[in-house]
Design a protein around this motif. Structure first.
Motif, PDB file in Angstrom:
ATOM      1  N   LYS A  55       0.922  -1.105   0.020  1.00 41.92           N
ATOM      2  CA  LYS A  55       0.112  -0.152   0.046  1.00 41.92           C
ATOM      3  C   LYS A  55       0.874   1.226  -0.146  1.00 41.92           C
ATOM      4  N   VAL A  58       2.837   1.583  -3.600  1.00 40.65           N
ATOM      5  CA  VAL A  58       1.721   1.881  -4.655  1.00 40.65           C
ATOM      6  C   VAL A  58       1.228   3.102  -4.471  1.00 40.65           C
ATOM      7  N   GLU A  59       0.562   3.581  -3.256  1.00 43.33           N
ATOM      8  CA  GLU A  59      -0.419   4.699  -2.812  1.00 43.33           C
ATOM      9  C   GLU A  59       0.720   5.998  -2.559  1.00 43.33           C
ATOM     10  N   LYS A  60       1.814   5.829  -1.973  1.00 47.61           N
ATOM     11  CA  LYS A  60       2.499   6.935  -1.646  1.00 47.61           C
ATOM     12  C   LYS A  60       3.726   6.893  -2.451  1.00 47.61           C
ATOM     13  N   LYS A  61       4.049   6.084  -3.209  1.00 44.98           N
ATOM     14  CA  LYS A  61       5.236   5.953  -3.937  1.00 44.98           C
ATOM     15  C   LYS A  61       6.432   5.942  -3.020  1.00 44.98           C
ATOM     16  N   SER A 154      -4.401   1.150   7.345  1.00 46.67           N
ATOM     17  CA  SER A 154      -3.996   0.141   6.657  1.00 46.67           C
ATOM     18  C   SER A 154      -3.927  -1.437   7.488  1.00 46.67           C
TER      19      SER A 154
END
Length: 163
Positions: A55, A58-61, A154
């Motif tokens: 997570k 992907v979402e925070k790079k 998360s």
């Protein structure tokens, strides 16, 4: 960068996880006091660590700084460090890293002790480390609280079905 420590604890109503900052107190005294208040400790399993890593990546790079294991297998650690370096050069290798880690987690042959990631948000550096005992170490700045909350949410999504 200064680092603060936060302990993840399940709240007394078992309705969520709280990240409680440990302020200049003995860790074990802090945990004992929170348990006496009705909180419960949490263990972050390897499968949850992988979900959080995915997570955040992907979402925070996020960039993966390190993944530490409970067992000290130096050859395997070197292999994993090389794979992490490949991921940080080319994010397409993340799939290969997750395949390797997922296989090990499913086989319960390797336990993840700690993950550490870094990224930037609003030009501010975010440096987070999550340990199996529910301890978060975070580089301190004015926006890190929101990023810790994102990580905690998360984890809760993966834990709440067990409670």
């Amino acid at each position: 960068m200064d680092f603060n420590q936060y302990k993840l604890l399940i709240n007394s109503g078992n309705t969520g996880i709280e990240a409680m900052k440990i302020d200049r107190t003995d860790y074990y005294s802090f945990v004992r006091a929170k348990i006496n208040e009705g909180h419960s400790q949490i263990i972050i399993s390897s499968s949850i660590m992988l979900q959080v890593l995915r997570k955040m990546f992907v979402e925070k790079k996020a960039k993966i700084v390190s993944i530490d294991f409970i067992e000290d297998d130096y050859d395997y650690l070197e292999q994993m460090n090389n794979l992490i370096a490949s991921v940080n050069k080319d994010r397409d290798y993340f799939y290969d890293l997750m395949e390797e880690l997922s296989f090990l987690s499913e086989q319960e042959s390797v336990e993840i002790k700690n993950i550490r990631i870094k990224y930037r948000k609003n030009e501010k550096p975010i440096d987070l480390s999550l340990s199996v005992n529910g301890l978060i170490k975070a580089g301190e700045n004015e926006i890190v609280g929101g990023e810790i909350s994102f990580m905690v949410d998360s984890i809760w999504e993966n834990v709440k079905t067990w409670i």
